[in-house]
Design an enzyme around this catalytic site. Structure first.
Site, PDB file in Angstrom:
ATOM      1  N   TYR A   1       0.825  -1.215   0.000  1.00  0.00           N
ATOM      2  CA  TYR A   1       0.000   0.000   0.000  1.00  0.00           C
ATOM      3  C   TYR A   1       0.857   1.261   0.000  1.00  0.00           C
ATOM      4  O   TYR A   1       0.416   2.317  -0.449  1.00  0.00           O
ATOM      5  CB  TYR A   1      -0.895   0.036   1.243  1.00  0.00           C
ATOM      6  CG  TYR A   1      -2.175  -0.735   1.131  1.00  0.00           C
ATOM      7  CD1 TYR A   1      -2.173  -2.103   0.883  1.00  0.00           C
ATOM      8  CD2 TYR A   1      -3.402  -0.096   1.295  1.00  0.00           C
ATOM      9  CE1 TYR A   1      -3.351  -2.808   0.800  1.00  0.00           C
ATOM     10  CE2 TYR A   1      -4.591  -0.804   1.220  1.00  0.00           C
ATOM     11  CZ  TYR A   1      -4.558  -2.157   0.971  1.00  0.00           C
ATOM     12  OH  TYR A   1      -5.727  -2.851   0.894  1.00  0.00           O
TER      13      TYR A   1
ATOM     14  N   LYS B   1       3.476 -15.130   2.527  1.00  0.00           N
ATOM     15  CA  LYS B   1       3.691 -15.849   1.264  1.00  0.00           C
ATOM     16  C   LYS B   1       5.195 -16.071   1.141  1.00  0.00           C
ATOM     17  O   LYS B   1       5.852 -15.630   0.185  1.00  0.00           O
ATOM     18  CB  LYS B   1       3.104 -15.014   0.102  1.00  0.00           C
ATOM     19  CG  LYS B   1       3.129 -15.703  -1.258  1.00  0.00           C
ATOM     20  CD  LYS B   1       2.096 -16.821  -1.413  1.00  0.00           C
ATOM     21  CE  LYS B   1       2.278 -17.534  -2.750  1.00  0.00           C
ATOM     22  NZ  LYS B   1       1.383 -18.713  -2.892  1.00  0.00           N
TER      23      LYS B   1
ATOM     24  N   ASP C   1      -2.482 -18.339   0.515  1.00  0.00           N
ATOM     25  CA  ASP C   1      -3.441 -19.061  -0.340  1.00  0.00           C
ATOM     26  C   ASP C   1      -4.115 -20.196   0.437  1.00  0.00           C
ATOM     27  O   ASP C   1      -5.331 -20.381   0.378  1.00  0.00           O
ATOM     28  CB  ASP C   1      -2.782 -19.564  -1.637  1.00  0.00           C
ATOM     29  CG  ASP C   1      -1.461 -20.288  -1.419  1.00  0.00           C
ATOM     30  OD1 ASP C   1      -0.926 -20.266  -0.293  1.00  0.00           O
ATOM     31  OD2 ASP C   1      -0.940 -20.881  -2.392  1.00  0.00           O
TER      32      ASP C   1
ATOM     33  N   ASP D   1      -6.330  -7.146   4.392  1.00  0.00           N
ATOM     34  CA  ASP D   1      -7.491  -6.510   3.759  1.00  0.00           C
ATOM     35  C   ASP D   1      -8.390  -7.588   3.153  1.00  0.00           C
ATOM     36  O   ASP D   1      -9.604  -7.623   3.381  1.00  0.00           O
ATOM     37  CB  ASP D   1      -7.002  -5.535   2.682  1.00  0.00           C
ATOM     38  CG  ASP D   1      -8.151  -4.853   1.961  1.00  0.00           C
ATOM     39  OD1 ASP D   1      -9.108  -4.433   2.637  1.00  0.00           O
ATOM     40  OD2 ASP D   1      -8.087  -4.751   0.716  1.00  0.00           O
TER      41      ASP D   1
ATOM     42  N   ASP E   1     -12.270  -9.290   4.773  1.00  0.00           N
ATOM     43  CA  ASP E   1     -13.565  -9.299   4.062  1.00  0.00           C
ATOM     44  C   ASP E   1     -14.085 -10.733   3.980  1.00  0.00           C
ATOM     45  O   ASP E   1     -15.269 -10.998   4.196  1.00  0.00           O
ATOM     46  CB  ASP E   1     -13.430  -8.736   2.636  1.00  0.00           C
ATOM     47  CG  ASP E   1     -13.663  -7.227   2.563  1.00  0.00           C
ATOM     48  OD1 ASP E   1     -13.384  -6.527   3.557  1.00  0.00           O
ATOM     49  OD2 ASP E   1     -14.120  -6.738   1.507  1.00  0.00           O
TER      50      ASP E   1
HETATM   51  C1  IPM Z   1     -10.297  -1.174   4.112  1.00  0.00           C
HETATM   52  C2  IPM Z   1     -10.416  -0.627   2.718  1.00  0.00           C
HETATM   53  C3  IPM Z   1      -9.207   0.238   2.383  1.00  0.00           C
HETATM   54  C4  IPM Z   1      -7.970  -0.660   2.442  1.00  0.00           C
HETATM   55  C5  IPM Z   1      -9.249   0.955   1.004  1.00  0.00           C
HETATM   56  C6  IPM Z   1     -10.510   1.741   0.845  1.00  0.00           C
HETATM   57  C7  IPM Z   1      -8.059   1.830   0.828  1.00  0.00           C
HETATM   58  O1  IPM Z   1     -10.589  -1.664   1.794  1.00  0.00           O
HETATM   59  O2  IPM Z   1     -10.180  -0.375   5.061  1.00  0.00           O
HETATM   60  O3  IPM Z   1     -10.366  -2.383   4.284  1.00  0.00           O
HETATM   61  O4  IPM Z   1      -7.689  -1.383   1.478  1.00  0.00           O
HETATM   62  O5  IPM Z   1      -7.300  -0.625   3.465  1.00  0.00           O
HETATM   63 MN    MN Z   2     -10.937  -3.590   2.715  1.00  0.00          MN
END
Ligand code: IPM
Ligand code: MN
Ligand code: NAD
Length: 347
Positions: A139, A184, A217, A241, A245
């Site tokens: 990032y 990884k 993975d 990240d 999710d």
């Molecule tokens: C999160 C989001 C952010 C990230 C994006 C919007 C930059 O996906 O906070 O999880 O990838 O950190």
């Molecule tokens: Mn995110």
């Protein structure tokens, strides 16, 4: 005593869920006498529209002077392809406040087992904490963007790994004593450094923590196969990240997942979801991830663990017995949900 919370509603459903968190925080303040004060600042897409900058100086100064920052979400189709993106503001905020450790707890609440995309027996018992490195890695590496060639560098220093790993080891000590570090290392040099540092720290500082390593993975697979096996998961920025999710939806909905971004100074508290342009403006977003982030704020930044516990208990009771939002199969609205949680606090 007054504690200043800077609110960054942002874009899409950001303002809707942040309003919900304020409703609940005001009820908590009334009950626990927290002395909270709120100040809203422009951030993200709306700040690009108003100031030409997703993280204007005025917002930066307010955040630096706050006791905590409460953030909704940023981004949306309106700003895609623009010169500057709302998401750049978010990265700059995290860097400015030095919040290198992002805590993302994922818990399957009682009564929501049937909402997991997994079979109920696999989903049962999900209760994990992802510790995501937040201010390094790909990032923040060197980026070059040309018409026919582009580069994103993934760099980590041993010190960057150490400071986030220390938080994860300590979290593991306070939970079941197990830590899974995800990398990884079979391909990436930055991952091999990551693994070496974590191995050394376990031997020297945290021999009481059981450490294992998993390639990212395989982790993506194991999270589906046996999510309840995991306790604390430590990983670098981008893997964290993606995995968070994935993990969130196993517990019912991304709309339930909170986070705390911590460093040496002001903490940032935000749900893990984004601005959800597909449901923005309809009043149907789930505010509980934002509300649970506010609880994390009370615990980690404002020394109000009793109020945090009360909010978490109110959310749990709400989920067990009241009308739910659309992502959880119900028809309740955002405001209605926040008010119901607030009412439980005032009981
Ligand atoms: C999160 C989001 C952010 C990230 C994006 C919007 C930059 O996906 O906070 O999880 O990838 O950190
Ligand atoms: Mn995110
Ligand atoms: P998203 O998290 O916004 O939405 C993914 C899906 O989850 C959508 O179907 C959405 O409706 C649903 N969802 C998310 N939050 C919900 C909630 N509280 N209640 C009910 N449903 C919810 O991810 P996306 O669509 O990939 O991204 C949209 C924008 O948000 C992008 O611009 C992205 O960069 C940004 N984003 C911002 C943050 C942040 O500010 N921290 C985090 C992630 C994404």
């Amino acid at each position: 005593m007054s504690r200043k919370i800077v609110c960054l509603p942002g874009d899409g459903i950001g303002p809707e869920v942040l309003d919900g968190a304020r409703t609940v925080l005001e009820a908590a303040d009334e009950r626990f006498g927290l002395g909270l004060s709120f100040e809203s600042q422009d951030f993200g897409g709306i700040a690009i529209d108003k100031h030409g900058d997703p993280f204007p100086d005025s917002t930066r100064a307010a955040c630096q002077g706050a006791d905590a920052v409460l953030l909704g979400a940023v981004g949306g189709p309106k700003w895609e392809g623009g010169e500057v993106r709302p998401e750049q503001g978010l990265l700059a905020l995290r860097k400015t406040l030095g919040t290198f450790a992002n805590l993302r707890p994922i818990t399957l609440f009682e009564g929501l087992e049937h909402l997991s995309p997994l079979k109920e027996d696999r989903a049962a018992g999900i209760d994990l904490l992802i510790v995501r490195e937040l201010t390094g890695g790909i990032y923040f590496g060197k980026r070059q963007e040309g018409e026919t060639h582009a580069t994103d560098e993934c760099a980590y220093s041993a010190e960057e790994v150490e400071r986030v790993a220390r938080i994860a080891f300590k979290a593991a000590q306070g939970r079941s004593g197990r830590l899974t570090s995800v990398d990884k290392a079979n391909v990436l040099a930055s991952s091999r450094l990551w693994r070496r540092v974590v191995v050394r720290m376990q031997a020297e500082e945290f021999p009481d923590v059981t450490l294992d390593h998993m390639l990212v993975d395989a982790m993506a697979m194991k999270l589906i196969e046996a999510p309840a096996w995991f306790d604390v998961i430590l990983t670098e920025n981008m893997f964290g990240d993606i995995l968070s999710d994935e993990a969130s939806v196993l517990a019912g909905s991304i709309g339930l997942a909170p986070s705390a971004s911590l460093g040496d100074g002001v903490g940032i508290y935000e749900p893990i979801h984004g601005s959800a342009p597909d449901i923005a403006g309809q009043g149907k977003a789930n505010p509980l991830g934002m509300i649970l982030s506010a609880a994390m704020m009370l615990r980690h930044s404002l020394d109000a663990a009793d109020a945090a516990d009360a909010i978490e208990a109110a959310v749990q009771a709400h989920l067990a017995s009241s009308a739910r939002t659309a992502d959880l199969g119900g028809t309740a609205g955002t405001g209605e949900t926040a008010e119901a949680v607030a009412a439980r606090l005032s009981e």
